[in-house]
Design an enzyme around this catalytic site. Structure first.
Site, PDB file in Angstrom:
ATOM      1  N   LYS A  90     -26.483  38.027  16.272  1.00  0.00           N
ATOM      2  CA  LYS A  90     -27.212  39.200  15.755  1.00  0.00           C
ATOM      3  C   LYS A  90     -28.679  38.938  16.291  1.00  0.00           C
ATOM      4  CE  LYS A  90     -24.883  39.770  11.180  1.00  0.00           C
ATOM      5  NZ  LYS A  90     -24.394  41.147  11.593  1.00  0.00           N
ATOM      6  N   ASP A 133     -19.001  39.369  15.619  1.00  0.00           N
ATOM      7  CA  ASP A 133     -19.784  39.633  14.543  1.00  0.00           C
ATOM      8  C   ASP A 133     -18.800  40.438  13.551  1.00  0.00           C
ATOM      9  OD1 ASP A 133     -21.735  39.712  12.838  1.00  0.00           O
ATOM     10  OD2 ASP A 133     -23.187  41.114  14.147  1.00  0.00           O
ATOM     11  N   GLU A 138     -16.493  39.506  11.693  1.00  0.00           N
ATOM     12  CA  GLU A 138     -15.657  38.622  11.268  1.00  0.00           C
ATOM     13  C   GLU A 138     -15.129  38.642   9.970  1.00  0.00           C
ATOM     14  OE1 GLU A 138     -18.668  38.566  10.806  1.00  0.00           O
ATOM     15  OE2 GLU A 138     -19.112  38.233   8.864  1.00  0.00           O
ATOM     16  N   ARG A 154     -13.579  41.128   8.426  1.00  0.00           N
ATOM     17  CA  ARG A 154     -12.208  41.636   8.342  1.00  0.00           C
ATOM     18  C   ARG A 154     -11.281  40.697   8.925  1.00  0.00           C
ATOM     19  NH1 ARG A 154     -14.253  46.426  12.384  1.00  0.00           N
ATOM     20  NH2 ARG A 154     -16.034  45.976  11.108  1.00  0.00           N
TER      21      ARG A 154
END
Ligand code: BES
Ligand code: MN
Ligand code: ZN
Length: 464
Positions: free
Chosen positions: A243, A313, A315, A317
């Protein structure tokens, strides 16, 4: 903060008495009419919602404006605002109103986010007195308010002080203190259960994953088991799909769903709710490293379905896929997951409403009705089959990211696959779990959103 009940406001020893004034009221009846009259005449009253006016004296009289809606959330905010605004008051009395909501509000207002300030000299209210209140109502308010604060404290904790194993310990301590059944899966158990999606996320971190299971079997006559599955990413750096630096510190909040699910079990247990209910919380850090999973990797989830990692990113789910499968294997007949899952829900609904989807409209309707009763704002989004096309993978059963369109919905379509045929609801709380700016009733920080809805829904679920 302690609570006391008195028959009336007459003769109670207190530093301040709170008088709640409904929006637009042009007078104040009863005991405070005389004090209020000149203030109305002079234009100092009425007040806008959450405005306060303090009349000095012993006790002080604190007028606070109540929003026209006069729903539980309005009373909660009024009480929280008073508690946050009053300095140098040790004993505070309330007269009348929605007592349960005000007890919750007083506790919520009393919560401090300034945990690691070394000169923390905030004086807090010691005693809150309710006049003419029912003891059971006050006790329910205390249980709920303290549970919300339990979740908020955990969410507010910095990530270096709450790796998965520490959260699991906190869950164990909490459960032990109230006689709630708890089980913690360590990395070996997680491996033997073949939770490849959770392991893929955690492999980039020095901190091993955990899964916390809390269990409250409050209705032996019912075969129904409701599972609250909460995302527990203790820090979301994005992993290899890292990020941007700006705002990344907030990603300690990425376990808000998990903390809230556990707080709901705490509440249901203490209220002796007649419901069979589980909290299942997968815990992991999401970090980049030489061992981290890469975009393009394929993992095999506990359900047997294979997943192509398009973006590390996405992650949340992944860990929820295994947690949903695990909850089903434990016998859950109904699933509600909650997660700070997508930036997209904040774009769609702003910081005001929780995004809701599910695979069973009757189930969704009764859940949304519970949210409405406690005054937590939610909004149902569509979940048409077309959206599934956006998360097709060329090499595996499903991809973990669907690109630019309908981000909240494609994330939910992914989860739906792992809920299978079990009635399931998904709450995306990414927009609502963290309050970005100070409000009169709430500091910048964790909100505890959805806790009260989970409890309200759980209380009704067992009998239905
Ligand atoms: N925890 C985040 C969701 C999030 C992002 C909350 C920004 C608040 C602000 C989640 O794990 C995430 O990173 N989601 C990605 C998914 C995307 C890569 C498909 C997102 O929403 O950008
Ligand atoms: Mn992420
Ligand atoms: Zn995340």
């Amino acid at each position: 903060m302690e609570f006391e009940i008195h028959e009336s406001v007459e003769g109670i020893q207190t530093d301040a008495i709170v008088v709640v004034l409904p929006e637009g009221a042009d007078r104040c009846d009863g005991r405070f009419a005389a004090a209020a009259h000149p203030l109305f005449a002079g234009g100092d009253l009425p007040l806008k919602p959450l405005e306060t006016l303090v009349l000095p004296g012993t006790p002080k009289i604190v007028f606070v404006g109540l929003s026209k809606s006069a729903d539980p959330e309005a009373w909660r905010r009024a009480a929280a605002t008073v508690v946050r605004r009053l300095k140098k008051v040790k004993r505070l009395a309330f007269a009348g109103g929605d007592v349960r909501a005000m007890v919750e509000g007083a506790l919520i207002g009393n919560f401090s986010v300034e945990v690691y300030k070394t000169s923390n000299n905030r004086e807090s209210i010691e005693k809150v007195i309710f006049a003419g209140a029912d003891r059971k109502t006050v006790e329910e308010g205390i249980i709920t308010g303290e549970s919300i604060n339990w979740a908020r404290a955990l969410i507010n904790e910095p990530a270096n002080r709450k790796p998965p194993r520490v959260i699991a310990e906190r869950a164990q301590e909490m459960a032990a203190s109230i006689g709630l059944a708890v089980e913690v899966l360590d990395e070996n158990r997680i491996r033997s259960l073949k939770m490849g999606a959770l392991l893929g996320v955690s492999q980039g971190s020095e901190e091993p994953p955990r899964v916390v299971v809390l269990k409250h079997m409050g209705n032996p006559n019912s075969k129904k088991v409701l599972a609250y599955v909460g995302k527990g990413i203790t820090f979301d750096s994005g992993g290899i799909s890292i990020k941007p630096a700006e705002g990344m510190e907030r990603m300690k909040y990425d376990m808000a769903g998990g903390a809230t699910a556990m707080a709901a079990l705490r509440t249901l247990r203490l209220l002796r709710a007649p419901v069979n209910c589980l909290a299942v919380v997968p815990l992991s850090e999401n970090m980049p490293s030489g061992r981290a999973q890469r975009p393009g990797d394929v993992v095999e989830s506990m359900s047997g379905k294979t997943i192509e990692i398009i973006n590390t990113d996405a992650e949340g789910r992944l860990i929820l896929a295994d947690a949903l499968a695990y909850a089903r294997s434990l016998g859950a007949t109904h699933l509600v997951d909650l997660a700070t899952l997508t930036a997209a829900v904040r774009i769609a609904l702003g910081p005001f409403r929780v995004g809701v989807v599910g695979n069973d409209q009757t189930f969704i309707d009764s859940f949304l009705a519970a949210a409405k009763r406690v005054g937590e704002k939610m909004w149902q989004m569509p979940l048409d089959d077309e959206y599934r096309d956006l998360i097709k993978s060329t090499v595996a059963d499903i991809a973990n990211s669907g690109g630019r369109y309908a981000g909240m919905i494609t994330a939910a379509k992914f989860l739906q696959e792992f809920a299978g045929t079990t009635p399931w609801i998904h709450l995306d709380i990414a927009g609502t779990a963290w309050n970005d700016e100070d409000k009169p009733y709430l500091p910048k920080g964790p909100t505890g959103i959805a806790m009260r809805t989970l409890v309200e829904f759980g209380l009704g679920f067992g009998n239905a």
